[in-house]
Design a protein around this motif. Sequence first.
Motif, short mmCIF file in Angstrom:
data_model
loop_
_atom_site.label_atom_id
_atom_site.label_comp_id
_atom_site.label_asym_id
_atom_site.label_seq_id
_atom_site.Cartn_x
_atom_site.Cartn_y
_atom_site.Cartn_z
N ASP B 337 0.82 -1.21 0.00
CA ASP B 337 0.00 0.00 0.00
C ASP B 337 0.85 1.26 0.00
OD1 ASP B 337 -2.14 -1.63 0.07
OD2 ASP B 337 -2.55 -1.40 2.20
N SER B 338 2.15 1.10 0.27
CA SER B 338 3.01 2.29 0.35
C SER B 338 3.25 2.85 -1.05
CB SER B 338 4.34 1.91 0.99
OG SER B 338 5.29 2.92 0.76
N PRO B 339 3.32 4.18 -1.16
CA PRO B 339 3.59 4.77 -2.48
C PRO B 339 5.01 4.50 -2.94
CG PRO B 339 3.56 6.46 -0.79
CD PRO B 339 3.09 5.19 -0.14
N LEU B 340 5.89 4.04 -2.01
CA LEU B 340 7.28 3.79 -2.38
C LEU B 340 7.45 2.35 -2.83
CD1 LEU B 340 8.93 5.49 0.69
CD2 LEU B 340 8.62 6.45 -1.58
N ASN B 341 8.59 2.11 -3.44
CA ASN B 341 8.92 0.75 -3.84
C ASN B 341 9.58 0.07 -2.64
OD1 ASN B 341 9.49 -1.49 -5.22
ND2 ASN B 341 11.06 -0.60 -6.54
N VAL B 342 8.88 -0.86 -2.02
CA VAL B 342 9.36 -1.45 -0.78
C VAL B 342 9.61 -2.94 -0.96
CG1 VAL B 342 8.97 -1.67 1.68
CG2 VAL B 342 7.86 0.16 0.43
N THR B 369 5.72 5.66 6.60
CA THR B 369 5.07 6.94 6.33
C THR B 369 6.10 8.06 6.36
OG1 THR B 369 3.21 6.04 7.54
CG2 THR B 369 3.10 8.36 6.96
N ASN B 370 6.97 8.03 7.38
CA ASN B 370 8.03 9.04 7.48
C ASN B 370 8.90 9.04 6.22
OD1 ASN B 370 7.33 10.02 9.93
ND2 ASN B 370 8.80 8.79 11.09
N ALA B 371 9.29 7.82 5.80
CA ALA B 371 10.16 7.69 4.63
C ALA B 371 9.48 8.30 3.42
CB ALA B 371 10.51 6.23 4.39
N ALA B 372 8.18 8.04 3.27
CA ALA B 372 7.45 8.55 2.11
C ALA B 372 7.31 10.06 2.17
CB ALA B 372 6.08 7.89 2.04
N ALA B 377 12.97 9.33 -0.58
CA ALA B 377 13.48 8.04 -1.04
C ALA B 377 12.56 7.47 -2.11
CB ALA B 377 13.57 7.08 0.13
N SER B 378 13.09 6.57 -2.93
CA SER B 378 12.22 5.86 -3.87
C SER B 378 12.20 4.38 -3.55
CB SER B 378 12.72 6.07 -5.31
OG SER B 378 13.97 5.46 -5.47
N HIS B 379 13.22 3.92 -2.85
CA HIS B 379 13.23 2.51 -2.48
C HIS B 379 13.45 2.35 -0.97
CE1 HIS B 379 13.82 -1.81 -3.16
NE2 HIS B 379 14.56 -1.71 -2.07
N VAL B 380 12.68 1.43 -0.39
CA VAL B 380 12.83 1.14 1.04
C VAL B 380 12.99 -0.36 1.20
CG1 VAL B 380 11.81 1.35 3.33
CG2 VAL B 380 11.34 3.09 1.61
N ASP B 381 13.87 -0.75 2.11
CA ASP B 381 14.07 -2.16 2.38
C ASP B 381 13.68 -2.43 3.83
OD1 ASP B 381 15.15 -4.80 1.69
OD2 ASP B 381 16.56 -4.34 3.30
N VAL B 382 12.79 -3.40 4.03
CA VAL B 382 12.35 -3.74 5.38
C VAL B 382 12.78 -5.15 5.70
CG1 VAL B 382 10.38 -3.99 6.93
CG2 VAL B 382 10.33 -2.24 5.17
N ASP B 398 16.64 4.91 0.69
CA ASP B 398 17.74 5.52 -0.07
C ASP B 398 17.50 7.02 -0.22
OD1 ASP B 398 15.63 5.48 -1.76
OD2 ASP B 398 16.65 4.50 -3.43
N GLY B 399 16.95 7.62 0.82
CA GLY B 399 16.61 9.04 0.76
C GLY B 399 17.78 9.94 1.13
N THR B 400 17.45 11.18 1.52
CA THR B 400 18.48 12.19 1.71
C THR B 400 19.07 12.18 3.11
OG1 THR B 400 16.70 13.72 2.21
CG2 THR B 400 17.59 13.78 -0.01
N GLY B 401 18.52 11.37 4.03
CA GLY B 401 19.08 11.27 5.37
C GLY B 401 18.84 12.50 6.21
N GLY B 402 19.64 12.63 7.28
CA GLY B 402 19.50 13.80 8.14
C GLY B 402 18.33 13.74 9.10
#
Lengths: 216, 453
Positions: B337-342, B369-372, B377-382, B398-402
């Motif tokens: 359901d996430s808009p990102l590629n997980v 949700t935070n990541a999105a 980021a465009s890709h998340v690994d769980v 793989d987002g901008t961090g911080g």
Amino acid sequence: MRVVLAEDLFLLRDGLIRMLQAYDFEVVAAVDTGPDLLQALLTERPDVAVVDVRLPPTFTDEGLQAALEARRQIPGLPVLVLSQYVEQLYAKELLADGSGAIGYLLKDRVFDPDEFVATVHRVAAGGTALDPQVIAMLVSNTERTKPLERLTPREREVLELMAEGRSNGAIAERMVITERAVKKHTANIFLKLDLPPSEEDHRRVLAVLAFLQVAP
Amino acid sequence: MTSSITTGVVNNVQNTDTTGRSGRNPLRALGNAIRSCLRGPVLAALAVPQLLLLTAATVAASLLGLGVGALLVPPTIVAIRGLAGLRRRLAADWTGVEIRDPYQPLPDAEAGFKGAWKRCQAMLSDQATWRDLLWLLVDPMVGFTLAILPLTVVAYGVLGLVLPQFWQSIADNGGNTWYLWIHVTSSGAAGTAALFGVPVMLAGLAVAPAVMRAHTALAKSLLGPTARAEALAAERKVAHLTETRRDALTTQAAELRRIERDLHDGAQARLVAMGMNLGVAERLVERDPEAAKQLLAETRQASASALNELRDLVRGIHPPVLADRGLADAVRALCMDSPLNVTVSAELPGRPEAPVESALYFAVSEALTNAAKHSGASHVDVQLWYENGTLKAQITDDGTGGADPSRGTGLRGLERRLATFDGVLAVRSPLGGPTTLTMELPCELYSRRTSSS
């Protein structure tokens, strides 16, 4: 047409039986647990089964499991799964064998008896009918629908309606275009999704699977 | 006072453990005795680092007045704690006696001289540090003597056995001619001494386990927590529990308020409207059937909306997939359901208790949700797995961090959610990414029906 019905809430079961009978279905078995459902599906071999996902004894996805097991033993057994919730995960599992004849709808869809019964018929005839809400979830997922980017917006719309299980005629009516135009769109969709030429119904199932990103 | 209590504990452990077993099996008792004998020299050898560290500590402390000491004291104390830790581990491995760490928690590491001074102060004000130093002083004398005693006695027994061969050369070279109370100046006397060799050896072996226990008791009395330290630790635990419980109650109350509001404004309001519409339709049905039909259609629409709202509400309370399939599949469904590629990989041999499962599910959900929302980021690994009695989840984007837990309320909320179950959250998010959240929840897994894949 012979139907097996599985629903554990008495009121809903009763209502569904009456509705189906009003539309000339023959309800050959109405059960209320997972094991009973599997038994009924294997012995009655109905033309279509209408199944609630959550059934006793575990009150988890017992109905889904029974339907999947029955389809392992009787490939292509038409099953329409009803649920209070739709999950993409479950849609994928149901469609994964690629043989079609699957419906997956929210329970609310029984509010519209004509539409609901039409869906039961479509599933019985080997079609695929996914709830618009499942499709909405899929479409909202921009990252993962990338392979579908090759499709034009028009073609995507056709594919969505196809996933809902609508016939070319119904799609034409919805989109206010001619049936020939729909045919052209579907041919393009099959081509762009690299679907091997085969019987039309099967290709429609495969297109929906591609939509769901399940390897057929 | 304290030491007598701890010694008592040591003895109890011994009675139920080693001695009890060896009493039944003489061969095992012999093995235990020999092992104890041979381990003695290892413990005795600790005297070398002990004396070195004691010297280092003295030097570092004497330099405190010059300021440099503040930089030298902490590493010295850390080294001392390391050695003490080794002795504690040996106690656990060799005698089955658990000696818990007595140290107070240290302040968070700070850079610079100020941080070093703070750490130095914290370490020096910890009673356990001084007890460690006392151990460094006492153990090389008392502990050393105890440690080498059994093997020395055994060696003396061996000496007795070989006297008949060697007494002559020993006497000729002006060596010690006494064995026990026997003056060995003839073959006859050497023979008598040899008769005592075996009993002396056996005596050495016999006392070895007891000496080992005494050595452990000495270590425990100095390296274990005092009653006061235990009380302090208990107090800290209580404070932590009070805080997490208050957080849990606050969160729960807020959740209930949200649910109440959602029901009140949503489904409930719609049901009222439906009832009203139906009432009107009832009256209109004969006078104006068209209008009645219109109202009925609207009512049906309203019931569908009410159902939709209830569904969303339930998903927020306890998602059906979680109940049906457990954590792995629920997280998979979440990721679809996430808009990102997980991508999800899960390896769970069972299911935890429902509240724990639910807590981790919502924590992962919040992290996604935070990541999105924030990471770009465009890709998340769980990843989900279970290890050493701990349920772990790692979410990498793989987002901008911080991401900084001290600024965002989202991460704080996540931390609180997990803290209720004694769980922890670790955030690694360098500027430029990637961001990795690691969640750990101590729990047990039960083999209910588990994930299908």
